[in-house]
Design a protein around this motif. Structure first.
Motif, PDB file in Angstrom:
ATOM      1  N   ASN A  95       0.806  -1.147  -0.147  1.00 15.14           N
ATOM      2  CA  ASN A  95       0.061   0.033   0.060  1.00 15.14           C
ATOM      3  C   ASN A  95       0.786   1.265   0.071  1.00 15.14           C
ATOM      4  OD1 ASN A  95      -2.203  -1.397  -0.063  1.00 15.14           O
ATOM      5  ND2 ASN A  95      -2.884  -1.461   1.882  1.00 15.14           N
ATOM      6  N   VAL A  96       1.989   1.260  -0.465  1.00 19.63           N
ATOM      7  CA  VAL A  96       2.796   2.510  -0.657  1.00 19.63           C
ATOM      8  C   VAL A  96       3.153   2.508  -2.163  1.00 19.63           C
ATOM      9  CG1 VAL A  96       5.329   3.488  -0.275  1.00 19.63           C
ATOM     10  CG2 VAL A  96       3.991   2.158   1.752  1.00 19.63           C
ATOM     11  N   ILE A  97       2.960   3.661  -2.605  1.00 23.09           N
ATOM     12  CA  ILE A  97       3.181   4.083  -4.126  1.00 23.09           C
ATOM     13  C   ILE A  97       4.167   5.244  -4.034  1.00 23.09           C
ATOM     14  CG2 ILE A  97       2.122   4.916  -6.180  1.00 23.09           C
ATOM     15  CD1 ILE A  97      -0.475   3.490  -5.428  1.00 23.09           C
ATOM     16  N   SER A  98       5.165   4.855  -4.700  1.00 19.31           N
ATOM     17  CA  SER A  98       6.397   6.110  -4.917  1.00 19.31           C
ATOM     18  C   SER A  98       6.653   6.641  -6.152  1.00 19.31           C
ATOM     19  CB  SER A  98       7.616   5.607  -4.078  1.00 19.31           C
ATOM     20  OG  SER A  98       7.373   5.012  -2.840  1.00 19.31           O
ATOM     21  N   GLY A  99       7.285   7.662  -6.111  1.00 21.75           N
ATOM     22  CA  GLY A  99       7.775   8.404  -7.482  1.00 21.75           C
ATOM     23  C   GLY A  99       8.048   9.575  -7.432  1.00 21.75           C
ATOM     24  N   PHE A 100       8.157  10.209  -8.698  1.00 22.63           N
ATOM     25  CA  PHE A 100       8.452  11.537  -8.785  1.00 22.63           C
ATOM     26  C   PHE A 100       7.134  12.321  -9.482  1.00 22.63           C
ATOM     27  CE2 PHE A 100      12.774   9.716  -9.156  1.00 22.63           C
ATOM     28  CZ  PHE A 100      13.439  10.583  -8.521  1.00 22.63           C
ATOM     29  N   ILE A 101       7.054  13.367  -8.986  1.00 27.22           N
ATOM     30  CA  ILE A 101       6.081  14.277  -9.552  1.00 27.22           C
ATOM     31  C   ILE A 101       6.809  15.493 -10.362  1.00 27.22           C
ATOM     32  CG2 ILE A 101       4.144  16.113  -9.183  1.00 27.22           C
ATOM     33  CD1 ILE A 101       3.201  13.387  -8.418  1.00 27.22           C
ATOM     34  N   MET A 102       6.616  15.370 -11.625  1.00 28.23           N
ATOM     35  CA  MET A 102       7.585  16.155 -12.561  1.00 28.23           C
ATOM     36  C   MET A 102       6.811  17.202 -13.204  1.00 28.23           C
ATOM     37  SD  MET A 102      10.355  13.846 -14.181  1.00 28.23           S
ATOM     38  CE  MET A 102      11.399  12.677 -13.044  1.00 28.23           C
ATOM     39  N   ASN A 103       6.992  18.597 -12.922  1.00 22.69           N
ATOM     40  CA  ASN A 103       6.322  19.756 -13.298  1.00 22.69           C
ATOM     41  C   ASN A 103       7.135  20.363 -14.405  1.00 22.69           C
ATOM     42  OD1 ASN A 103       5.823  22.876 -12.011  1.00 22.69           O
ATOM     43  ND2 ASN A 103       4.290  21.914 -13.251  1.00 22.69           N
ATOM     44  N   PHE A 104       6.471  20.286 -15.557  1.00 25.11           N
ATOM     45  CA  PHE A 104       6.958  20.863 -16.841  1.00 25.11           C
ATOM     46  C   PHE A 104       6.359  22.445 -16.922  1.00 25.11           C
ATOM     47  CE2 PHE A 104       8.035  16.666 -17.465  1.00 25.11           C
ATOM     48  CZ  PHE A 104       9.212  16.690 -17.781  1.00 25.11           C
ATOM     49  N   ARG A 105       6.858  23.503 -16.499  1.00 27.23           N
ATOM     50  CA  ARG A 105       6.252  24.834 -16.577  1.00 27.23           C
ATOM     51  C   ARG A 105       5.899  25.387 -17.862  1.00 27.23           C
ATOM     52  NH1 ARG A 105      10.185  25.544 -12.408  1.00 27.23           N
ATOM     53  NH2 ARG A 105      11.254  27.132 -13.739  1.00 27.23           N
ATOM     54  N   GLU A 106       6.936  25.154 -18.833  1.00 27.46           N
ATOM     55  CA  GLU A 106       6.718  25.870 -20.087  1.00 27.46           C
ATOM     56  C   GLU A 106       6.281  24.800 -20.955  1.00 27.46           C
ATOM     57  OE1 GLU A 106       7.184  29.261 -20.610  1.00 27.46           O
ATOM     58  OE2 GLU A 106       7.449  29.573 -18.319  1.00 27.46           O
ATOM     59  N   PRO A 107       5.628  24.944 -22.095  1.00 23.36           N
ATOM     60  CA  PRO A 107       4.769  26.030 -22.347  1.00 23.36           C
ATOM     61  C   PRO A 107       3.408  26.166 -21.698  1.00 23.36           C
ATOM     62  CG  PRO A 107       4.534  24.649 -24.209  1.00 23.36           C
ATOM     63  CD  PRO A 107       5.359  24.164 -23.168  1.00 23.36           C
ATOM     64  N   GLU A 108       2.833  24.962 -21.024  1.00 25.16           N
ATOM     65  CA  GLU A 108       1.609  24.892 -20.789  1.00 25.16           C
ATOM     66  C   GLU A 108       1.322  24.337 -19.258  1.00 25.16           C
ATOM     67  OE1 GLU A 108       0.023  21.480 -23.560  1.00 25.16           O
ATOM     68  OE2 GLU A 108      -0.179  23.597 -24.249  1.00 25.16           O
ATOM     69  N   ASN A 109       2.595  24.344 -18.540  1.00 27.32           N
ATOM     70  CA  ASN A 109       2.302  24.038 -16.939  1.00 27.32           C
ATOM     71  C   ASN A 109       1.703  22.486 -16.924  1.00 27.32           C
ATOM     72  OD1 ASN A 109       2.951  24.590 -14.284  1.00 27.32           O
ATOM     73  ND2 ASN A 109       0.916  23.902 -13.922  1.00 27.32           N
ATOM     74  N   ARG A 110       2.591  21.547 -17.462  1.00 28.62           N
ATOM     75  CA  ARG A 110       1.894  19.941 -17.446  1.00 28.62           C
ATOM     76  C   ARG A 110       2.809  19.122 -16.202  1.00 28.62           C
ATOM     77  NH1 ARG A 110       1.668  17.326 -22.829  1.00 28.62           N
ATOM     78  NH2 ARG A 110       0.309  15.911 -21.838  1.00 28.62           N
ATOM     79  N   VAL A 111       1.895  18.346 -15.684  1.00 28.58           N
ATOM     80  CA  VAL A 111       2.500  17.726 -14.508  1.00 28.58           C
ATOM     81  C   VAL A 111       2.357  16.142 -14.786  1.00 28.58           C
ATOM     82  CG1 VAL A 111       2.293  17.503 -11.878  1.00 28.58           C
ATOM     83  CG2 VAL A 111       1.996  19.775 -12.769  1.00 28.58           C
ATOM     84  N   PHE A 112       3.394  15.357 -14.272  1.00 34.40           N
ATOM     85  CA  PHE A 112       3.240  14.018 -14.525  1.00 34.40           C
ATOM     86  C   PHE A 112       3.600  13.326 -13.183  1.00 34.40           C
ATOM     87  CE2 PHE A 112       3.200  15.624 -18.685  1.00 34.40           C
ATOM     88  CZ  PHE A 112       2.320  14.967 -19.148  1.00 34.40           C
ATOM     89  N   PHE A 113       3.041  12.079 -12.727  1.00 32.30           N
ATOM     90  CA  PHE A 113       3.548  11.273 -11.691  1.00 32.30           C
ATOM     91  C   PHE A 113       4.427  10.157 -12.551  1.00 32.30           C
ATOM     92  CE2 PHE A 113       3.093   6.943  -9.776  1.00 32.30           C
ATOM     93  CZ  PHE A 113       3.720   7.463  -8.560  1.00 32.30           C
ATOM     94  N   ILE A 114       5.692   9.974 -12.296  1.00 34.51           N
ATOM     95  CA  ILE A 114       6.380   8.783 -12.647  1.00 34.51           C
ATOM     96  C   ILE A 114       6.569   7.978 -11.781  1.00 34.51           C
ATOM     97  CG2 ILE A 114       8.296   8.165 -13.953  1.00 34.51           C
ATOM     98  CD1 ILE A 114       6.591  10.131 -15.682  1.00 34.51           C
ATOM     99  N   HIS A 115       6.124   6.670 -11.662  1.00 35.23           N
ATOM    100  CA  HIS A 115       6.533   5.690 -10.724  1.00 35.23           C
ATOM    101  C   HIS A 115       8.038   5.263 -10.475  1.00 35.23           C
ATOM    102  CE1 HIS A 115       6.255   1.816  -8.518  1.00 35.23           C
ATOM    103  NE2 HIS A 115       5.243   2.265  -8.242  1.00 35.23           N
ATOM    104  N   ILE A 116       8.579   5.038  -9.408  1.00 31.10           N
ATOM    105  CA  ILE A 116       9.770   4.813  -9.107  1.00 31.10           C
ATOM    106  C   ILE A 116      10.101   3.540  -9.975  1.00 31.10           C
ATOM    107  CG2 ILE A 116       9.517   3.375  -7.192  1.00 31.10           C
ATOM    108  CD1 ILE A 116      12.453   5.953  -7.980  1.00 31.10           C
TER     109      ILE A 116
END
Length: 183
Positions: A95-116
């Motif tokens: 019940n643990v989910i780990s990873g990166f939250i990656m924010n690409f601010r340019e050009p339109e502020n998109r955010v992704f969760f990348i599982h470790i």
């Protein structure tokens, strides 16, 4: 002194988790600031990752990264090996989910969760220049691109209020559990 864009993103992500419709426990692990003239003389423990969220019987251990570029570097100054190791360790628990939250601010502020696990697999292929892979986007040996994040990640949708951003954390949590729950 103005707050840097990465810290603003962390604040927006935290506020979105706390103020969303879902009941989400969120805690940010504060970085310790050491003045530059003391950095060589003072030892401080390194944070394992930026934050933890708990919702729907799952703990999320997350490291948040933000850039105005179209990729995020694997350089040790950006993504530290101890962060990768600690995210991998946390992910071994039920019940643990780990990873990166990656924010690409340019050009339109998109955010992704990348599982470790997906991140480590991609990093291994990229750094070792393994030609046999299934990625559609170009594999760069020194970074993870927005295109790769679109392929392997879960997009965390959001919208801009007046100045700051709000992210749909509840939707992200549901999709992450459906995709990465080990049960």
């Amino acid at each position: 002194m103005s707050t840097n864009e990465g810290k603003l993103f962390e604040e927006d992500f935290q506020k979105s988790a706390i103020q969303g419709g879902e009941k989400v426990f969120f805690t940010r692990i504060k970085d310790t600031f050491i003045p530059p003239d003391l950095r060589n003389r003072v030892r401080v423990t390194k944070n394992d990752y930026d934050c933890m969220m708990f919702a729907k019987s799952h703990l999320f251990t997350l490291e948040l990264k933000s850039t105005k570029q179209k990729s995020i570097s694997f350089d040790e100054s950006i993504i530290k090996q101890h962060q990768i190791s600690k995210l991998q360790e946390a992910d071994t628990y039920e019940n643990v989910i780990s990873g990166f939250i990656m924010n690409f601010r340019e050009p339109e502020n998109r955010v992704f969760f990348i599982h470790i696990k997906d991140f480590v697999k991609f990093k291994h292929i990229a750094e070792n220049q393994i030609k046999e892979h299934t990625y559609k986007n170009k594999v760069n040996k020194s970074s993870i691109s927005l295109g790769i994040c679109e392929e392997i990640g879960i997009e965390v949708k959001g919208y801009k209020k007046k100045v700051r951003w709000h992210y749909h954390i509840g939707n992200f949590i549901t999709e992450a559990i459906n995709t990465h729950d080990k049960n």
